[in-house]
Every structure is written in C-alpha cells, then in structure tokens.
Motif scaffolding. Structure first.
Motif, PDB file in Angstrom:
ATOM      1  N   CYS A  25       0.853  -1.178   0.000  1.00 46.19           N
ATOM      2  CA  CYS A  25       0.000   0.000   0.000  1.00 46.19           C
ATOM      3  C   CYS A  25       0.887   1.224   0.000  1.00 46.19           C
ATOM      4  O   CYS A  25       1.819   1.308   0.782  1.00 46.19           O
ATOM      5  CB  CYS A  25      -0.905   0.021   1.218  1.00 46.19           C
ATOM      6  N   VAL A  27       0.077   4.522   0.724  1.00 46.98           N
ATOM      7  CA  VAL A  27      -0.044   5.431   1.863  1.00 46.98           C
ATOM      8  C   VAL A  27       0.412   4.761   3.144  1.00 46.98           C
ATOM      9  O   VAL A  27       1.009   5.392   4.011  1.00 46.98           O
ATOM     10  CB  VAL A  27      -1.475   5.998   2.013  1.00 46.98           C
ATOM     11  N   GLY A 128      -4.319  12.110   0.121  1.00 40.83           N
ATOM     12  CA  GLY A 128      -3.413  11.526   1.107  1.00 40.83           C
ATOM     13  C   GLY A 128      -4.012  11.526   2.490  1.00 40.83           C
ATOM     14  O   GLY A 128      -3.956  10.530   3.211  1.00 40.83           O
ATOM     15  N   SER A 131      -7.021   9.081   2.773  1.00 43.04           N
ATOM     16  CA  SER A 131      -6.599   7.687   2.632  1.00 43.04           C
ATOM     17  C   SER A 131      -5.947   7.178   3.887  1.00 43.04           C
ATOM     18  O   SER A 131      -6.171   6.045   4.304  1.00 43.04           O
ATOM     19  CB  SER A 131      -5.626   7.530   1.465  1.00 43.04           C
ATOM     20  N   THR A 132      -5.115   7.999   4.528  1.00 41.74           N
ATOM     21  CA  THR A 132      -4.501   7.495   5.763  1.00 41.74           C
ATOM     22  C   THR A 132      -5.536   7.334   6.855  1.00 41.74           C
ATOM     23  O   THR A 132      -5.468   6.370   7.621  1.00 41.74           O
ATOM     24  CB  THR A 132      -3.427   8.424   6.328  1.00 41.74           C
ATOM     25  N   CYS A 137      -4.584   3.059   0.781  1.00 42.36           N
ATOM     26  CA  CYS A 137      -4.933   3.566  -0.530  1.00 42.36           C
ATOM     27  C   CYS A 137      -5.946   2.622  -1.159  1.00 42.36           C
ATOM     28  O   CYS A 137      -6.297   1.607  -0.582  1.00 42.36           O
ATOM     29  CB  CYS A 137      -3.704   3.723  -1.405  1.00 42.36           C
TER      30      CYS A 137
ATOM     31  N   ILE B 108     -12.741   9.972  -1.826  1.00 38.26           N
ATOM     32  CA  ILE B 108     -11.582   9.535  -2.594  1.00 38.26           C
ATOM     33  C   ILE B 108     -11.952   9.413  -4.070  1.00 38.26           C
ATOM     34  O   ILE B 108     -11.198   9.825  -4.952  1.00 38.26           O
ATOM     35  CB  ILE B 108     -11.056   8.193  -2.070  1.00 38.26           C
ATOM     36  N   CYS B 118      -5.923   7.642  -9.006  1.00 39.07           N
ATOM     37  CA  CYS B 118      -5.860   7.143  -7.659  1.00 39.07           C
ATOM     38  C   CYS B 118      -4.387   7.168  -7.272  1.00 39.07           C
ATOM     39  O   CYS B 118      -3.557   7.445  -8.126  1.00 39.07           O
ATOM     40  CB  CYS B 118      -6.441   5.740  -7.587  1.00 39.07           C
ATOM     41  N   PRO B 119      -4.038   6.897  -6.021  1.00 37.37           N
ATOM     42  CA  PRO B 119      -2.617   6.939  -5.647  1.00 37.37           C
ATOM     43  C   PRO B 119      -1.716   6.110  -6.549  1.00 37.37           C
ATOM     44  O   PRO B 119      -0.596   6.529  -6.868  1.00 37.37           O
ATOM     45  CB  PRO B 119      -2.626   6.394  -4.217  1.00 37.37           C
ATOM     46  N   THR B 120      -2.211   4.956  -7.006  1.00 38.16           N
ATOM     47  CA  THR B 120      -1.376   4.150  -7.889  1.00 38.16           C
ATOM     48  C   THR B 120      -1.089   4.884  -9.189  1.00 38.16           C
ATOM     49  O   THR B 120       0.064   4.947  -9.635  1.00 38.16           O
ATOM     50  CB  THR B 120      -2.080   2.823  -8.203  1.00 38.16           C
ATOM     51  N   MET B 140       0.117  14.505  -2.169  1.00 37.21           N
ATOM     52  CA  MET B 140      -0.278  13.303  -1.457  1.00 37.21           C
ATOM     53  C   MET B 140       0.651  13.056  -0.280  1.00 37.21           C
ATOM     54  O   MET B 140       0.198  12.733   0.830  1.00 37.21           O
ATOM     55  CB  MET B 140      -0.242  12.123  -2.420  1.00 37.21           C
TER      56      MET B 140
END
Lengths: 178, 159
Positions: A25, A27, A128, A131-132, A137, B108, B118-120, B140
C-alpha cells in the motif's frame, strides 16, 4: 474488444494477487516510515516509480509509447483541458531531471501554471489525508475486502456510488472548477 | 517464526511497474496516456459504460472505454480473493464505523476523478514524467504526513 478486456482482467488479477501477498500500500508505506521508520513498503513504492521511469525512458525514444492526449472523449472537458494546457506526458530523460520544455506543452514554457496546479496539489493533499484516515490507498482497500474486512466493503460501496452521484448531480458544478 | 510477508514489496513494485508499461506499449491500451492501471478511472469508466448502455444517458467515459470494458477493479478483487483463499487469510469482520468509510470512499473517488488518478496512477504518472502527476504526488505525501501526525497525536494523547 474482448482481447483488451482479457488483458485488463489478467493484469488486474495478477496485481491483486501480488498486492495481497505483499501487503502493498502506498499510503501505509509513507505512514509506516513516519511512525516507526519501517522501510519495506516505501521501498516498494519507490521501486514501482523507478521501474516505470526507467522503462518509459527506454520506450519513449523507441516510439513505442506516445505522448499524452486529453483524457476524456467529451467535448466540454476537452475544450477546458485544452484551455489549461495539455497533459503532454513525455519522460524525464534518463539521468536528467526536470527538462522544462519537454514535459509540458510548449506554450507553458516548462512552468507549472494554471488553476489545475492548485487543484492537483489540493486534491493530492485531500487524497493523502483521507486515505490514511481510512487505513489505506484504494488498492489496499480492494485487498482488504478480499480478506473479509467489513470497513473496506463500505469504502468500496461509497467508491462506486460516488461515480453515479458525481456524474448525476455534481458534474455541472465541479466542471466550473477548471 | 513464520515470515509475515510472503512476497517482498519491492518485488511487487518492479513486477507491477513492468506490467503497467508493457501493457501500454504493446497491448494498445493507448488513448489516454499512462492508463494501464488506475482503480479510480477504470471504475468510473466501468460504471459509466454500464449506465450509458442500460439507461441511455451520456456520462463521460474515456476513449479507451469505447474499445474495451475496464474490468480492472473486479479483477483486482478476484485476484486478491484468490490469494486470500489459497493461503487461508479470509476472516469475516464486521464493520466498526460504516458511515465514515462510506464517506471516505465517496471523497476519494470524487477527488480522484478531478485529479485523474488514484494513488497508484499518480505514482505511474510521476514515473512517466508528467509534472502534474509529480505535483499530485507531492500533495499526497504532504497529506499523508499531516494525517499521520494527527493520528499519532490522537493515539498518544489518549494513552
């Protein structure tokens, strides 16, 4: 069409399998590094980015990857995207960082400008932070559902529902942000 | 003592990175660039394609969704299910705070649609050299840092 779907399905399943086995992951990696200096997950994230950087640096000059195009097929968004400058994706030339004129479209002169910069920074911040607080994530939430976690199930339900609500209701208001 | 992880995360990073780039270069996942793997964008395409065909509306989809059905999110679920069942790690747990997670998922996805990732995919775009991807990545990191400090203060303050 079937060929592409099969490729996406195989890639998704492989990444899902590997993510579950390695507890990956992004995050959680940064969070673990800040809290207990645990480097494993954040090394995984940097390995991901660096592998992509190396491969794209090799493949772009070979002409196998082409530069970016506007994201959407819809005329409204395409016009607004063109007004804020293109998302031309070229590469950090391997070994040279931040080649200004290459990375952005020529009329921006290599500087990040425009409202989209603030949207991106602010949006990344929110991404960010939330998500945390939610524990991971998006990839991690998918893996947690597979492990039977009820929290992740509600997360993904909210995730899917948000698409419908966004395009049903919020779209006209949020497009004005651009 | 048994090792906690079967697979080292950096192996995941390298393998996933190779898959993502090669899929775009050789399997023609092209019109949006840097689009081989994104859970936010692909589920948006999946849901919008379904709604467009079932209800005849005209929700936005990317150009790639006209050529193939973006099944990445269900595929990730399936692959992870397979891994969990094969190694006995499926354990049903009730949700502790459903509303908060519902809201988190909503936020999100909405922010992800605005940010195109997305983060990815933000990590993928950073690797590709997209400066806006790098900006999103920096944002992020800052957001994760702030939330982590907040969580640390909450947990040690009460304990």
């Amino acid at each position: 069409m079937v060929y592409g779907t099969i490729i996406l399905a195989c890639m998704g399943m492989l990444i899902g399998y590997l993510a579950q086995r390695s507890r990956m992951c992004f995050v959680a990696g940064v969070r673990d590094y800040i809290l207990v200096r645990d480097r494993e997950l954040i090394l995984g994230m940097f390995a991901f980015i660096i592998t992509i950087w190396v491969l794209t640096s090799i493949l772009y000059p070979m002409g196998l990857l082409r530069s970016g195009t506007p994201e959407y097929g819809d005329a409204v968004i395409r016009r607004s995207v063109e007004q804020m400058g293109s998302f031309s994706l070229s590469t950090f030339r391997f070994g040279k960082l931040l080649q200004g004129g290459d990375i952005l479209s020529p009329n921006m002169g290599g500087v990040l400008t425009g409202r989209f910069l603030y949207i991106t920074l602010g949006g990344g911040l929110v991404l960010g932070a939330v998500s945390t607080l939610a524990g991971g994530c998006v990839l991690r939430q998918h893996v947690l559902i597979a492990q039977g976690n009820g929290d992740a199930l509600y997360f993904i339900l909210g995730f899917y529902a948000a698409v419908v609500i966004y395009y049903g209701l919020l779209f006209k208001y949020l497009v004005r942000l651009y | 003592m048994k090792r906690r992880r079967y697979l080292k995360p950096w192996i995941f990073g390298v393998v996933a990175g190779i898959l993502v780039v090669l899929a775009e270069a050789f399997a023609g996942l092209y019109p949006p660039a840097a689009y081989s793997f994104c859970l936010t964008c692909h589920t948006r395409d999946l849901v919008n394609t379904l709604i467009n065909t079932l209800f005849g509306r005209n929700f936005q989809t990317t150009l790639l969704a006209h050529r193939m059905i973006m099944v990445t999110s269900p595929a990730v679920l399936a692959g992870a299910f397979l891994a969990a069942l094969m190694h006995g790690e499926y354990r049903k747990q009730k949700s502790s705070r459903p509303v908060m997670f519902l809201l988190s998922g909503f936020i999100i996805m909405t922010v992800g649609i605005l940010i195109f990732g997305c983060p990815t995919r933000i990590a993928i775009r950073t690797g590709y050299g997209d400066m806006y991807g790098a900006a999103a990545f920096a944002g992020m990191l800052l957001g994760i840092w702030i939330s982590t400090l907040y969580l640390r203060r909450v947990s040690t303050g009460r304990g």
